[in-house]
Design a protein around this motif. Structure first.
Motif, PDB file in Angstrom:
ATOM      1  N   PHE A  64     147.138 -16.540  28.959  1.00 44.42           N
ATOM      2  CA  PHE A  64     147.059 -15.765  27.734  1.00 44.42           C
ATOM      3  C   PHE A  64     146.005 -16.362  26.809  1.00 44.42           C
ATOM      4  O   PHE A  64     145.581 -17.491  26.985  1.00 44.42           O
ATOM      5  N   THR A  65     145.610 -15.552  25.817  1.00 47.74           N
ATOM      6  CA  THR A  65     144.635 -15.982  24.815  1.00 47.74           C
ATOM      7  C   THR A  65     145.288 -15.919  23.451  1.00 47.74           C
ATOM      8  O   THR A  65     145.959 -14.940  23.110  1.00 47.74           O
ATOM      9  N   PHE A  66     145.104 -16.969  22.659  1.00 47.46           N
ATOM     10  CA  PHE A  66     145.663 -16.988  21.318  1.00 47.46           C
ATOM     11  C   PHE A  66     144.935 -15.962  20.453  1.00 47.46           C
ATOM     12  O   PHE A  66     143.700 -15.923  20.417  1.00 47.46           O
ATOM     13  N   GLN A  67     145.697 -15.145  19.739  1.00 47.22           N
ATOM     14  CA  GLN A  67     145.113 -14.059  18.973  1.00 47.22           C
ATOM     15  C   GLN A  67     144.251 -14.561  17.816  1.00 47.22           C
ATOM     16  O   GLN A  67     143.317 -13.884  17.398  1.00 47.22           O
ATOM     17  N   GLN A  68     144.566 -15.739  17.289  1.00 44.53           N
ATOM     18  CA  GLN A  68     143.850 -16.243  16.124  1.00 44.53           C
ATOM     19  C   GLN A  68     142.549 -16.953  16.489  1.00 44.53           C
ATOM     20  O   GLN A  68     141.806 -17.373  15.615  1.00 44.53           O
ATOM     21  N   SER A  69     142.273 -17.110  17.776  1.00 43.82           N
ATOM     22  CA  SER A  69     141.049 -17.796  18.184  1.00 43.82           C
ATOM     23  C   SER A  69     140.679 -17.332  19.583  1.00 43.82           C
ATOM     24  O   SER A  69     141.358 -16.514  20.189  1.00 43.82           O
ATOM     25  N   SER A  70     139.584 -17.854  20.090  1.00 43.29           N
ATOM     26  CA  SER A  70     139.165 -17.502  21.455  1.00 43.29           C
ATOM     27  C   SER A  70     139.729 -18.469  22.487  1.00 43.29           C
ATOM     28  O   SER A  70     139.407 -18.376  23.676  1.00 43.29           O
ATOM     29  N   THR A  71     140.568 -19.396  22.053  1.00 46.07           N
ATOM     30  CA  THR A  71     141.137 -20.379  22.972  1.00 46.07           C
ATOM     31  C   THR A  71     142.159 -19.724  23.904  1.00 46.07           C
ATOM     32  O   THR A  71     142.977 -18.917  23.481  1.00 46.07           O
ATOM     33  N   SER A  72     142.104 -20.095  25.171  1.00 46.99           N
ATOM     34  CA  SER A  72     143.018 -19.536  26.168  1.00 46.99           C
ATOM     35  C   SER A  72     143.810 -20.642  26.842  1.00 46.99           C
ATOM     36  O   SER A  72     143.372 -21.790  26.900  1.00 46.99           O
ATOM     37  N   MET A  73     144.985 -20.269  27.344  1.00 49.70           N
ATOM     38  CA  MET A  73     145.733 -21.164  28.209  1.00 49.70           C
ATOM     39  C   MET A  73     145.533 -20.695  29.641  1.00 49.70           C
ATOM     40  O   MET A  73     145.719 -19.515  29.953  1.00 49.70           O
ATOM     41  N   ALA A  74     145.116 -21.614  30.483  1.00 46.91           N
ATOM     42  CA  ALA A  74     144.884 -21.293  31.888  1.00 46.91           C
ATOM     43  C   ALA A  74     145.646 -22.277  32.756  1.00 46.91           C
ATOM     44  O   ALA A  74     145.968 -23.387  32.319  1.00 46.91           O
ATOM     45  N   GLU A  75     145.933 -21.851  33.989  1.00 46.26           N
ATOM     46  CA  GLU A  75     146.690 -22.688  34.902  1.00 46.26           C
ATOM     47  C   GLU A  75     145.962 -22.777  36.235  1.00 46.26           C
ATOM     48  O   GLU A  75     145.347 -21.821  36.702  1.00 46.26           O
ATOM     49  N   TYR A  76     146.022 -23.948  36.826  1.00 47.37           N
ATOM     50  CA  TYR A  76     145.416 -24.155  38.145  1.00 47.37           C
ATOM     51  C   TYR A  76     146.409 -24.925  39.007  1.00 47.37           C
ATOM     52  O   TYR A  76     146.899 -25.981  38.616  1.00 47.37           O
ATOM     53  N   THR A  77     146.716 -24.384  40.190  1.00 47.88           N
ATOM     54  CA  THR A  77     147.581 -25.074  41.139  1.00 47.88           C
ATOM     55  C   THR A  77     146.707 -25.819  42.134  1.00 47.88           C
ATOM     56  O   THR A  77     145.870 -25.205  42.802  1.00 47.88           O
ATOM     57  N   LEU A  78     146.886 -27.127  42.207  1.00 50.41           N
ATOM     58  CA  LEU A  78     146.003 -27.949  43.020  1.00 50.41           C
ATOM     59  C   LEU A  78     146.184 -27.703  44.512  1.00 50.41           C
ATOM     60  O   LEU A  78     147.243 -27.958  45.078  1.00 50.41           O
ATOM     61  N   ASP A  79     145.132 -27.206  45.121  1.00 53.12           N
ATOM     62  CA  ASP A  79     145.064 -27.070  46.565  1.00 53.12           C
ATOM     63  C   ASP A  79     144.839 -28.461  47.168  1.00 53.12           C
ATOM     64  O   ASP A  79     144.183 -29.303  46.549  1.00 53.12           O
ATOM     65  N   PRO A  80     145.398 -28.758  48.345  1.00 50.34           N
ATOM     66  CA  PRO A  80     145.184 -30.077  48.952  1.00 50.34           C
ATOM     67  C   PRO A  80     143.705 -30.445  49.096  1.00 50.34           C
ATOM     68  O   PRO A  80     143.354 -31.626  49.100  1.00 50.34           O
TER      69      PRO A  80
END
Length: 219
Positions: free
Chosen positions: A140-156
């Motif tokens: 998701f992206t915070f509405q008050q800024s352009s900052t986003s939360m992102a997730e990455y699942t580590l592949d071996p």
């Protein structure tokens, strides 16, 4: 909708801004004079009072309230506010912040809590519902800024597996805020070693995502 928020700290004020932006009426209640940062949310109503006291909740007019949000940094206070709102005033909906995951079992209907919001549980749920291994997923992206939360699942095969958090050359505008390993959220420290299957939660600006993908070995 009229919403009363107990706790005018960073969390309470952020909730208030979002609700006001959606045309709801909001009252912020806090017992600390230092929390009365009225200029930070000028469109809200403010009340300097202890939300755990019946007299304060009378003054807040909870009988004319649709939702109470217990957003203080004290789990005991959030439970008391929720219980009073539900049992003494019949508030239709109560939402309570869980600060310590160990207390989460208390936040149920017996304490007047309709919805308990626990950051570790929320982050784990987002990971389980929205993540693909080896891909950087913007949650998701915070509405008050352009900052986003992102997730990455580590592949071996990811080049960062086996490296320490402190050894990651992260982009300047990207921050690793949490690691979810199994069913356990971890606050990352420089000495934590990344493992295959770890879910990494990042806050970043869009311009940093390409560099972040390259670092993680994401497509």
């Amino acid at each position: 909708m009229r919403v009363v928020i107990a706790g005018a700290g960073i969390v309470g004020r952020s909730i208030a801004r979002e609700l006001l932006a959606n045309s709801h009426r909001v009252l912020l209640v806090d017992r600390s004079p230092a929390a009365m940062k009225i200029s930070s949310v000028p469109d809200a109503q403010w009340l300097l009072a202890d939300a755990c006291e019946i007299s304060s909740l009378d003054e807040a007019e909870l009988t004319d309230c649709d939702v109470v949000v217990a957003a203080t940094g004290d789990d005991k206070a959030n439970l008391v506010v929720s219980l009073l709102a539900k049992t003494e005033y019949g508030v239709p909906r109560t939402v309570a912040r869980v600060n310590n995951p160990k207390n989460e079992w208390l936040f149920d209907e017996a304490w007047g809590v309709d919805v308990a919001v626990s950051t570790p549980r929320l982050m784990t749920a987002l990971v389980e519902e929205a993540v693909s291994v080896g891909e950087l997923v913007r949650l998701f992206t915070f509405q008050q800024s352009s900052t986003s939360m992102a997730e990455y699942t580590l592949d071996p095969a990811s080049p960062v597996v086996g490296r320490t958090v402190g050894g990651l050359p992260l982009p300047a505008d990207a921050v690793l805020v949490a690691i979810v390993r199994g069913d356990r959220p971890i606050a990352p420290t420089p000495d934590d070693v990344l493992e295959a299957g770890d879910h990494l939660m990042f806050l970043s600006v869009p311009d940093a995502e390409a560099e972040l993908r390259s670092l993680l070995g994401a497509p």
